[in-house]
Enzyme design. Structure first.
Site, short mmCIF file in Angstrom:
data_model
loop_
_atom_site.label_atom_id
_atom_site.label_comp_id
_atom_site.label_asym_id
_atom_site.label_seq_id
_atom_site.Cartn_x
_atom_site.Cartn_y
_atom_site.Cartn_z
N HIS A 26 0.81 -1.23 0.00
CA HIS A 26 0.00 0.00 0.00
C HIS A 26 0.84 1.28 0.00
O HIS A 26 0.70 2.17 0.82
CB HIS A 26 -1.11 -0.01 1.05
N HIS B 103 -5.45 -9.62 13.91
CA HIS B 103 -5.51 -8.36 13.17
C HIS B 103 -6.25 -8.62 11.87
O HIS B 103 -5.94 -9.59 11.17
CB HIS B 103 -4.06 -7.93 12.91
N GLU C 18 -6.32 -6.81 9.09
CA GLU C 18 -5.77 -6.30 7.83
C GLU C 18 -5.51 -7.49 6.90
O GLU C 18 -5.04 -8.55 7.33
CB GLU C 18 -4.48 -5.49 8.07
N ASP D 141 -3.37 -8.54 4.87
CA ASP D 141 -2.10 -9.28 4.75
C ASP D 141 -2.05 -10.42 5.76
O ASP D 141 -1.25 -11.35 5.61
CB ASP D 141 -0.87 -8.37 4.87
N HIS E 299 -1.83 -2.25 14.72
CA HIS E 299 -1.78 -1.09 13.92
C HIS E 299 -3.18 -0.56 13.57
O HIS E 299 -3.34 0.58 13.11
CB HIS E 299 -0.94 -1.51 12.70
N ASP F 14 1.95 -6.90 14.15
CA ASP F 14 2.80 -5.98 13.37
C ASP F 14 3.95 -5.39 14.19
O ASP F 14 4.97 -4.96 13.62
CB ASP F 14 1.96 -4.81 12.83
N TYR G 69 10.32 -0.10 8.42
CA TYR G 69 8.95 -0.52 8.77
C TYR G 69 8.36 0.43 9.81
O TYR G 69 7.22 0.86 9.71
CB TYR G 69 9.00 -1.95 9.32
N HIS H 252 5.58 -10.09 10.45
CA HIS H 252 6.41 -9.88 9.26
C HIS H 252 7.89 -10.02 9.67
O HIS H 252 8.29 -9.53 10.72
CB HIS H 252 6.25 -8.46 8.70
#
Ligand code: FEO
Length: 396
Positions: free
Chosen positions: A23, A78, A80, A82, A145, A164, A192, A223
């Site tokens: 993104h 989370h 999101e 991903d 996040h 995250d 990051y 990640h």
């Protein structure tokens, strides 16, 4: 590839080597979407999933350790995509699994996917899931996040699945910090932080304070590499980055149309270079926003240069400043400069962005008509010295 965190605890995620855009974040070293399988004597849990296109790989990784029918719980820390993108496929493939998430996450998942047929167990702060000899305990980490973000702690192994937090967009065949190139890992952790975490520095610091009350032997983010030997390093870095802690560094970035603004930028760098500070000079044609904000995060002072184009600033400069404005680096001293033809607008508009960031403005914009003369270049050198003085004022 060593994917075992402890007996019956495995990384089962996906390493995304080719991804170069997350993104808008330029992921020059790729990324990974980390999912983990935790097996207790009574139950098996999957911690998070991966991006939707990689669901099959995740399922194959799980099947290397157990049958899909044996997965009893899927923890969604989370929403999101991903980390939740593969959830519909995983729920469909694991008939005995219940999704564990908090109420905000349940709501977010229902707005992303058709969850009507899913078995969902809503958890709240401190709730636990007993896997048999192993416990998963859930802690809310609001805005780390997204609003629904939470983390999962496994006390028997002193292992935190930190979502995250402490992550890096970093593709590697090595899963642990002590197996990978630590300098690269720390650089990607910094990038990051600058590009993802910076606007949420306060909630992340609050979450870190809460989580540091736990005994931590290993921290497994969603990640990049897992921290098992150098957690002290990433923790110390988070403290510095949280405050956008300035270092003795000056950043000058610009766009140029007919080289006048470049000449001004170079004169400014020349002035700054007279002092013993680090000076970085970027033509925005040659640097992306991801690298730029990472450099700005720990600078003491910066200057932005733009010619006036159509009574405004250059679009590339506007794009960079818009990106930086959203990420909110704090406590910087700054100034704007640039050339113009018949109406000086660009540098003044750029200064408006600097004020919006809350920068301390070192001086009014330096502008010149068409081509900088000797006096303008002298003013740029002097401005460079002022930037360097601001950097020298920072504790070495
Ligand atoms: Fe890696 Fe906020 O998702």
């Amino acid at each position: 590839m060593n994917t075992t965190l402890a007996k019956d605890i495995h990384w089962v995620g996906y390493v995304d080597w080719p991804v170069r855009d997350f993104h808008g974040y330029q992921t020059k070293r790729g990324s990974s979407y980390n999912a983990y399988l935790v097996r207790g004597s009574a139950r098996t849990a999957l911690i998070d999933t991966v991006k939707a296109p990689y669901a099959a790989t995740l399922l194959a990784h799980i099947q290397a350790h157990c049958a899909l029918e044996e997965v009893d719980a899927i923890v969604c820390n989370h929403a999101e995509p991903d980390h939740s993108g593969a959830l519909p496929a995983v729920v469909a493939a694991c008939p005995n699994a219940t999704v564990y998430c908090n109420a905000k996450c349940q709501d977010a998942l229902s707005r992303h996917y058709d969850t009507a047929s899913w078995k969902i167990h809503v958890v709240k702060e401190g709730d636990a899931l007993d896997l048999g000899g192993r416990t998963l305990r859930f802690f809310d980490t609001v805005m780390c996040h997204w609003p629904e973000s939470m983390v999962t702690y496994l006390p028997e192994e002193e292992l935190l699945f930190s979502m995250d937090i402490f992550g890096q967009h970093y593709a590697t065949s090595r899963r642990f910090d002590d197996e990978a190139d630590l300098a690269e890992v720390m650089q990607e952790a910094k990038t990051y932080y600058a590009n993802i975490v910076l606007p949420y520095a306060a909630p992340v610091a609050a979450a870190a304070k809460k989580l540091l009350g736990l005994r931590l032997r290993m921290v497994a983010p969603s990640h990049g590499v897992i921290w098992r030997s150098h957690f002290d390093k990433i923790l110390a870095a988070y403290l510095d980055w949280r405050a956008s802690k300035p270092t003795r560094k000056v950043v000058i970035f610009y766009s140029t149309m007919w080289q006048s603004t470049r000449l001004m930028a170079e004169a400014m760098a020349e002035g700054a270079n007279e002092a013993d500070v680090a000076v970085k000079l970027f033509d925005l044609k040659a640097v992306g926003d991801t690298e730029l904000i990472t450099e700005l995060m720990d600078c003491a002072a910066f200057a932005v240069g733009t010619p006036t184009l159509n009574q405004s600033l250059m679009p590339r400069v506007a794009a960079a400043l818009t990106y930086v404005r959203g990420l909110k680096p704090a406590g910087k001293k700054a100034l704007a400069f640039g050339s113009y033809g018949w109406a000086s607008k660009g540098a003044q508009e750029a200064e408006g962005y600097l004020r919006a960031f809350g920068c301390e403005i070192l001086r009014e914009p330096i502008v010149c008509r068409f081509v900088p003369d000797a006096a303008t270049l002298d003013a740029c050198r002097e401005a460079g010295r002022a930037l360097a003085q601001a950097a020298l004022a920072v504790e070495a």
